[in-house]
Write a protein that holds these residues in place. Structure first.
Motif, PDB file in Angstrom:
ATOM      1  N   GLY A   1       0.798  -1.235   0.000  1.00  0.00           N
ATOM      2  CA  GLY A   1       0.000   0.000   0.000  1.00  0.00           C
ATOM      3  C   GLY A   1       0.822   1.272   0.000  1.00  0.00           C
ATOM      4  N   ASP A   2       2.034   1.206  -0.563  1.00  0.00           N
ATOM      5  CA  ASP A   2       2.915   2.372  -0.604  1.00  0.00           C
ATOM      6  C   ASP A   2       2.708   3.096  -1.938  1.00  0.00           C
ATOM      7  OD1 ASP A   2       4.985   4.231  -0.609  1.00  0.00           O
ATOM      8  OD2 ASP A   2       6.423   2.870   0.333  1.00  0.00           O
ATOM      9  N   GLN A   3       1.768   4.031  -1.965  1.00  0.00           N
ATOM     10  CA  GLN A   3       1.414   4.707  -3.213  1.00  0.00           C
ATOM     11  C   GLN A   3       2.553   5.569  -3.741  1.00  0.00           C
ATOM     12  OE1 GLN A   3      -2.279   6.838  -3.041  1.00  0.00           O
ATOM     13  NE2 GLN A   3      -2.157   7.542  -5.160  1.00  0.00           N
ATOM     14  N   ALA A   4       3.295   6.204  -2.845  1.00  0.00           N
ATOM     15  CA  ALA A   4       4.411   7.042  -3.276  1.00  0.00           C
ATOM     16  C   ALA A   4       5.475   6.191  -3.978  1.00  0.00           C
ATOM     17  CB  ALA A   4       5.018   7.775  -2.089  1.00  0.00           C
ATOM     18  N   ARG A   5       5.775   5.028  -3.389  1.00  0.00           N
ATOM     19  CA  ARG A   5       6.764   4.131  -4.013  1.00  0.00           C
ATOM     20  C   ARG A   5       6.235   3.626  -5.359  1.00  0.00           C
ATOM     21  NH1 ARG A   5       9.644  -1.033  -1.119  1.00  0.00           N
ATOM     22  NH2 ARG A   5      10.297   0.664   0.267  1.00  0.00           N
ATOM     23  N   GLU A   6       4.948   3.320  -5.415  1.00  0.00           N
ATOM     24  CA  GLU A   6       4.338   2.848  -6.657  1.00  0.00           C
ATOM     25  C   GLU A   6       4.499   3.896  -7.764  1.00  0.00           C
ATOM     26  OE1 GLU A   6      -0.063   1.485  -8.355  1.00  0.00           O
ATOM     27  OE2 GLU A   6       0.271   1.650  -6.196  1.00  0.00           O
ATOM     28  N   THR A   7       4.272   5.164  -7.425  1.00  0.00           N
ATOM     29  CA  THR A   7       4.420   6.239  -8.409  1.00  0.00           C
ATOM     30  C   THR A   7       5.870   6.355  -8.879  1.00  0.00           C
ATOM     31  OG1 THR A   7       2.587   7.478  -7.416  1.00  0.00           O
ATOM     32  CG2 THR A   7       4.114   8.713  -8.809  1.00  0.00           C
TER      33      THR A   7
END
Length: 275
Positions: free
Chosen positions: A229-235
């Motif tokens: 659930g790490d959206q920043a890392r995903e981006t």
């Protein structure tokens, strides 16, 4: 002149004329745009769509959407990094019948991603997950890099880059051109991502800790970021995937040849901002 939804004493202190606007109020936007020849947008999403509608209604002659990255034609249909850009271009295309022309300025990656403090230190990408120092490709201070070695064709991944100041100079120079195409392509440098890091290593006089990514390792990193659930890392991983797919690379320019702007080279810029 800068139109903002929030006060900006910093811009006022630099001598800018700042008009505070309400992007949800079409009448206010149209009033503030009365007599404006060209709008250069640096906002996104619904606010930019409202600005486009108001500009057309106020008979603005030309509109520059908030692109300033890779050519829009290289974006996939289901682009997770879109942030309303496709909708803005579709709206501009639809409104051309009202007499308002538009042009995209494709400049590749901004040098400022590698600056002290990252892009946010220059008030760019304040809501972006790649705005901080070291968020994209290379952390100059800590001598680390995450690079996709090869593109989808098995060739070294390439990027075009330009400093934000030079992008501004190119846009200003283009204002004097008699006609605008739908897309201006400009750049300061074009090089492989490995060479970007090699220049930084040469300046530092020390090797960087490099994590070289393959297509499968990037997909694994994306799967992990989603799982936790790490959206920043995903981006951030998406930006590396986009780099590997050539989203920020174009061989030919059409604005460099039309104006007298001489953009700063990446090495000179990196030495200057970190000296």
């Amino acid at each position: 002149m800068a139109d903002r939804s929030q006060p900006s004493p910093g811009l006022v202190a630099r001598g800018w004329q700042v008009l505070q606007v309400d992007y949800s109020n079409q009448a206010d936007l149209q009033f503030k745009l009365a007599g404006v020849d060209t709008v250069i947008s640096t906002i996104s999403g619904n606010a930019q769509l409202a600005l486009i509608d108001a500009a057309a209604a106020a008979h603005v002659r030309r509109f520059v959407p908030s692109e300033f990255g890779g050519p829009p034609s290289l974006r996939p249909q289901d682009d997770l990094l879109d942030d309303g850009r496709r909708a803005a271009i579709l709206r501009l295309h639809h409104l051309e019948s009202s007499g308002m022309r538009y042009a995209v300025f494709a400049c590749g990656v901004l040098y400022e991603r590698f600056a002290p403090g990252g892009m946010v230190a220059s008030q760019i990408g304040l809501r972006s997950d790649i705005g901080q120092e070291g968020d994209y490709l290379m952390d100059f201070r800590r001598r680390r890099a995450q690079i996709p070695y090869l593109n989808t064709a098995g060739q070294p991944a390439m990027i075009c880059m330009t400093s934000a100041q030079d992008v501004a100079r190119f846009v200003v120079a283009a204002l004097d051109l008699p006609s605008w195409p739908r897309e201006f392509r400009l750049r300061g440098e074009r090089m492989s991502v490995r060479d970007v890091v090699a220049i930084a290593e040469e300046i530092q006089g020390r090797s960087f800790e490099i994590s070289g990514h393959t297509r499968s390792s990037l997909q694994d990193a994306l799967t992990y970021a989603r799982a936790v659930g790490d959206q920043a890392r995903e981006t951030r991983v998406h930006h590396l995937i986009s780099t590997a797919e050539g989203r920020y690379d174009f061989v030919n320019t059409n604005l460099n040849q039309l104006v007298t702007v001489r953009p700063e080279g990446f090495r000179d810029w990196l030495v200057r901002v970190w000296s």
